[in-house]
Design a protein around this motif. Structure first.
Motif, PDB file in Angstrom:
ATOM      1  N   ILE A  35       7.353  14.746 -17.792  1.00 53.73           N
ATOM      2  CA  ILE A  35       6.453  14.505 -16.987  1.00 53.73           C
ATOM      3  C   ILE A  35       6.913  13.799 -15.661  1.00 53.73           C
ATOM      4  O   ILE A  35       7.817  13.240 -15.914  1.00 53.73           O
ATOM      5  CB  ILE A  35       5.069  13.656 -17.539  1.00 53.73           C
ATOM      6  N   VAL A  36       6.271  13.795 -14.672  1.00 55.62           N
ATOM      7  CA  VAL A  36       6.353  13.151 -13.506  1.00 55.62           C
ATOM      8  C   VAL A  36       5.058  12.065 -13.008  1.00 55.62           C
ATOM      9  O   VAL A  36       4.240  12.588 -13.336  1.00 55.62           O
ATOM     10  CB  VAL A  36       7.152  14.258 -12.315  1.00 55.62           C
ATOM     11  N   PRO A  37       5.525  11.491 -12.307  1.00 58.99           N
ATOM     12  CA  PRO A  37       4.570  10.432 -11.753  1.00 58.99           C
ATOM     13  C   PRO A  37       3.236  11.380 -10.825  1.00 58.99           C
ATOM     14  O   PRO A  37       3.643  12.376 -10.408  1.00 58.99           O
ATOM     15  CB  PRO A  37       5.101   9.638 -10.994  1.00 58.99           C
ATOM     16  N   GLY A  38       2.233  11.096 -11.108  1.00 59.40           N
ATOM     17  CA  GLY A  38       0.885  11.516 -10.750  1.00 59.40           C
ATOM     18  C   GLY A  38      -0.073  11.672 -11.634  1.00 59.40           C
ATOM     19  O   GLY A  38      -0.322  11.109 -12.709  1.00 59.40           O
ATOM     20  N   ARG A  39      -1.094  12.473 -11.147  1.00 60.90           N
ATOM     21  CA  ARG A  39      -2.129  12.712 -11.981  1.00 60.90           C
ATOM     22  C   ARG A  39      -2.384  14.145 -12.998  1.00 60.90           C
ATOM     23  O   ARG A  39      -1.920  15.234 -12.079  1.00 60.90           O
ATOM     24  CB  ARG A  39      -3.509  12.790 -11.422  1.00 60.90           C
ATOM     25  N   MET A  40      -2.615  14.128 -14.132  1.00 58.22           N
ATOM     26  CA  MET A  40      -2.350  15.431 -14.789  1.00 58.22           C
ATOM     27  C   MET A  40      -3.413  15.467 -15.892  1.00 58.22           C
ATOM     28  O   MET A  40      -3.483  14.579 -16.521  1.00 58.22           O
ATOM     29  CB  MET A  40      -0.797  15.606 -15.454  1.00 58.22           C
ATOM     30  N   THR A  41      -3.890  16.666 -16.336  1.00 57.97           N
ATOM     31  CA  THR A  41      -4.736  16.978 -17.358  1.00 57.97           C
ATOM     32  C   THR A  41      -3.856  17.169 -18.568  1.00 57.97           C
ATOM     33  O   THR A  41      -2.760  17.750 -18.598  1.00 57.97           O
ATOM     34  CB  THR A  41      -5.687  18.220 -17.235  1.00 57.97           C
ATOM     35  N   ILE A  42      -4.280  16.795 -19.830  1.00 60.48           N
ATOM     36  CA  ILE A  42      -3.400  16.780 -21.120  1.00 60.48           C
ATOM     37  C   ILE A  42      -4.477  17.498 -21.982  1.00 60.48           C
ATOM     38  O   ILE A  42      -5.776  17.213 -22.103  1.00 60.48           O
ATOM     39  CB  ILE A  42      -3.210  15.359 -21.536  1.00 60.48           C
ATOM     40  N   GLY A  43      -3.916  18.283 -22.866  1.00 59.51           N
ATOM     41  CA  GLY A  43      -4.655  19.068 -23.823  1.00 59.51           C
ATOM     42  C   GLY A  43      -3.908  20.196 -24.526  1.00 59.51           C
ATOM     43  O   GLY A  43      -2.819  20.678 -23.942  1.00 59.51           O
ATOM     44  N   SER A  44      -4.410  20.861 -25.600  1.00 61.18           N
ATOM     45  CA  SER A  44      -3.842  21.770 -26.105  1.00 61.18           C
ATOM     46  C   SER A  44      -4.214  23.077 -25.717  1.00 61.18           C
ATOM     47  O   SER A  44      -3.538  24.171 -25.931  1.00 61.18           O
ATOM     48  CB  SER A  44      -4.414  22.058 -27.721  1.00 61.18           C
ATOM     49  N   ASP A  45      -5.104  23.107 -24.439  1.00 63.21           N
ATOM     50  CA  ASP A  45      -5.409  24.366 -23.879  1.00 63.21           C
ATOM     51  C   ASP A  45      -4.286  24.647 -22.892  1.00 63.21           C
ATOM     52  O   ASP A  45      -4.154  23.737 -22.174  1.00 63.21           O
ATOM     53  CB  ASP A  45      -6.859  24.508 -23.288  1.00 63.21           C
ATOM     54  N   PRO A  46      -3.701  25.971 -22.847  1.00 60.90           N
ATOM     55  CA  PRO A  46      -2.909  26.194 -21.850  1.00 60.90           C
ATOM     56  C   PRO A  46      -3.234  26.015 -20.116  1.00 60.90           C
ATOM     57  O   PRO A  46      -2.460  25.847 -19.507  1.00 60.90           O
ATOM     58  CB  PRO A  46      -2.410  27.570 -22.009  1.00 60.90           C
ATOM     59  N   GLN A  47      -4.492  25.885 -19.992  1.00 58.21           N
ATOM     60  CA  GLN A  47      -4.858  25.472 -18.598  1.00 58.21           C
ATOM     61  C   GLN A  47      -4.464  24.239 -17.986  1.00 58.21           C
ATOM     62  O   GLN A  47      -4.840  23.894 -16.970  1.00 58.21           O
ATOM     63  CB  GLN A  47      -6.541  26.130 -18.734  1.00 58.21           C
ATOM     64  N   ASN A  48      -4.336  23.368 -18.914  1.00 58.89           N
ATOM     65  CA  ASN A  48      -4.056  22.031 -18.716  1.00 58.89           C
ATOM     66  C   ASN A  48      -2.609  21.803 -17.960  1.00 58.89           C
ATOM     67  O   ASN A  48      -1.908  22.740 -18.044  1.00 58.89           O
ATOM     68  CB  ASN A  48      -4.083  21.149 -19.907  1.00 58.89           C
ATOM     69  N   ASP A  49      -2.657  20.850 -17.156  1.00 57.84           N
ATOM     70  CA  ASP A  49      -1.317  20.678 -16.416  1.00 57.84           C
ATOM     71  C   ASP A  49      -0.230  20.482 -17.473  1.00 57.84           C
ATOM     72  O   ASP A  49       0.753  20.909 -17.209  1.00 57.84           O
ATOM     73  CB  ASP A  49      -1.358  19.238 -15.575  1.00 57.84           C
ATOM     74  N   ALA A  54      -1.361  19.649 -30.211  1.00 53.52           N
ATOM     75  CA  ALA A  54      -2.403  18.914 -31.250  1.00 53.52           C
ATOM     76  C   ALA A  54      -3.287  18.510 -30.362  1.00 53.52           C
ATOM     77  O   ALA A  54      -3.188  18.277 -29.215  1.00 53.52           O
ATOM     78  CB  ALA A  54      -1.626  17.818 -32.021  1.00 53.52           C
ATOM     79  N   GLY A  55      -4.299  18.282 -31.106  1.00 45.82           N
ATOM     80  CA  GLY A  55      -5.445  17.615 -30.585  1.00 45.82           C
ATOM     81  C   GLY A  55      -6.435  18.819 -29.820  1.00 45.82           C
ATOM     82  O   GLY A  55      -6.285  19.809 -29.947  1.00 45.82           O
ATOM     83  N   PRO A  56      -7.702  18.168 -29.215  1.00 40.58           N
ATOM     84  CA  PRO A  56      -8.479  19.065 -28.640  1.00 40.58           C
ATOM     85  C   PRO A  56      -8.186  20.016 -27.412  1.00 40.58           C
ATOM     86  O   PRO A  56      -6.895  19.795 -26.907  1.00 40.58           O
ATOM     87  CB  PRO A  56      -9.683  18.225 -28.045  1.00 40.58           C
ATOM     88  N   GLY A  57      -8.887  20.772 -26.880  1.00 41.81           N
ATOM     89  CA  GLY A  57      -8.344  21.554 -25.842  1.00 41.81           C
ATOM     90  C   GLY A  57      -8.210  20.931 -24.436  1.00 41.81           C
ATOM     91  O   GLY A  57      -7.284  20.992 -23.809  1.00 41.81           O
ATOM     92  N   HIS A  58      -9.084  20.039 -24.389  1.00 43.76           N
ATOM     93  CA  HIS A  58      -9.083  19.157 -23.243  1.00 43.76           C
ATOM     94  C   HIS A  58      -9.050  17.681 -23.793  1.00 43.76           C
ATOM     95  O   HIS A  58     -10.208  17.172 -24.291  1.00 43.76           O
ATOM     96  CB  HIS A  58      -9.932  19.113 -22.060  1.00 43.76           C
ATOM     97  N   LEU A  59      -7.971  16.774 -23.768  1.00 44.31           N
ATOM     98  CA  LEU A  59      -8.032  15.634 -24.115  1.00 44.31           C
ATOM     99  C   LEU A  59      -8.451  14.550 -23.144  1.00 44.31           C
ATOM    100  O   LEU A  59      -8.912  13.539 -23.636  1.00 44.31           O
ATOM    101  CB  LEU A  59      -6.506  15.342 -24.658  1.00 44.31           C
ATOM    102  N   GLY A  60      -7.902  14.938 -21.982  1.00 42.87           N
ATOM    103  CA  GLY A  60      -8.147  13.753 -20.925  1.00 42.87           C
ATOM    104  C   GLY A  60      -7.324  14.005 -19.755  1.00 42.87           C
ATOM    105  O   GLY A  60      -6.411  15.000 -19.613  1.00 42.87           O
ATOM    106  N   THR A  61      -7.230  12.988 -19.083  1.00 45.45           N
ATOM    107  CA  THR A  61      -6.447  12.977 -17.786  1.00 45.45           C
ATOM    108  C   THR A  61      -5.504  11.750 -17.439  1.00 45.45           C
ATOM    109  O   THR A  61      -5.853  10.571 -17.742  1.00 45.45           O
ATOM    110  CB  THR A  61      -7.359  13.139 -16.457  1.00 45.45           C
TER     111      THR A  61
END
Length: 260
Positions: A35-49, A54-61
């Motif tokens: 990862i690099v500094p900045g804001r990014m969405t995290i999750g198991s769904d491929p649409q995340n940054d 593991a975990g839910p499709g969208h875990l958070g930011t």
């Protein structure tokens, strides 16, 4: 063999197994993503940054600053990653343990599945029989000047460490000098390899924590242990410097894991 010494090694092995199979041990890692500094969405769904396995499709930011400080928004509140001794900043969320690691300025998100079945089914660690002859009291010698040394990592990258002391002892009439390239809980850590590597012990290296007392350091090879990369592909482990590769067998401490 002294019963008290044998009992102390048995206790150390129990504590080592407990640490390895704990929720922040090395058996439940699922991801290590650059990862690099900045804001990014995290999750198991491929649409995340940043996609994790593991975990839910969208875990958070996740928001990461250039100095390594990180916060996480789970959709309900914003949480600060907490610094822990001997570990990178971490946060529990959604049944996962997230850690922001940094090696030579490069950041990575490391993910642990707290409830992973793999650690609960772990068969244990095989070790050599305890041999008090491998508890060595070495000379703890300060260097004339601190040295900055480059070390190789299992990933092919390199890291730089500062060395201030060396340990020196005699084995079969030959002087052996080992360099402590790392530190664990304020104690020197030696990354070592010997002639058992690849056959009986983990091929890349083993780790050994020294116990310093004045101008001496105890090197108890009965406590030599396999590095994290012996248990997971998501760990980044250092390799031994040339001086720490010993041309003899040390048949003490942990043997390589069964699947290696």
């Amino acid at each position: 063999m002294n019963d008290a010494y044998s009992d102390s090694i048995a206790k150390w092995r129990d504590e080592r197994l407990a640490a390895l199979t704990a929720e922040d041990g090395w058996l439940n890692l699922t991801d290590r993503v650059a990862i690099v500094p900045g804001r990014m969405t995290i999750g198991s769904d491929p649409q995340n940054d940043v996609q994790i396995s593991a975990g839910p499709g969208h875990l958070g930011t996740l928001e990461l600053s250039a100095d390594g400080n990180a916060t996480f928004d789970d959709g309900q509140a914003q949480h600060q990653f907490q610094r822990v001794p001997d570990n990178p900043p971490r946060l529990k969320t959604g049944g996962l343990l997230l850690e922001v690691t940094q090696v030579e300025g490069a950041f990575a998100l490391r993910v642990r599945d707290i409830g992973a079945a793999s650690r609960k089914a772990f068969p244990g660690i095989e070790s050599y029989s305890t041999d008090p002859e491998w508890r060595i009291e070495a000379d703890w010698i300060p260097l004339d000047e601190p040295q900055d040394v480059e070390i190789d990592l299992v990933t092919g990258a390199r890291d730089r460490v500062r060395i201030t002391h060396q340990a020196e002892f005699t084995h079969e009439g030959q002087v052996v000098t080992l360099l402590p390239t790392h530190e664990k809980s304020g104690k020197p850590m030696f990354v070592i390899r010997d002639r058992t590597a690849g056959r009986e012990t983990y091929g890349a290296a083993r780790f050994l924590i020294g116990e310093v007392s004045g101008d001496k350091v105890v090197l108890d090879f009965n406590k030599a242990f396999s590095p994290p990369c012996a248990f997971t592909e998501f760990a980044v482990c250092p390799l031994p410097v040339a001086q720490n590769i010993m041309p003899f067998e040390i048949r003490a401490g942990e043997k390589k894991p069964a699947d290696h």
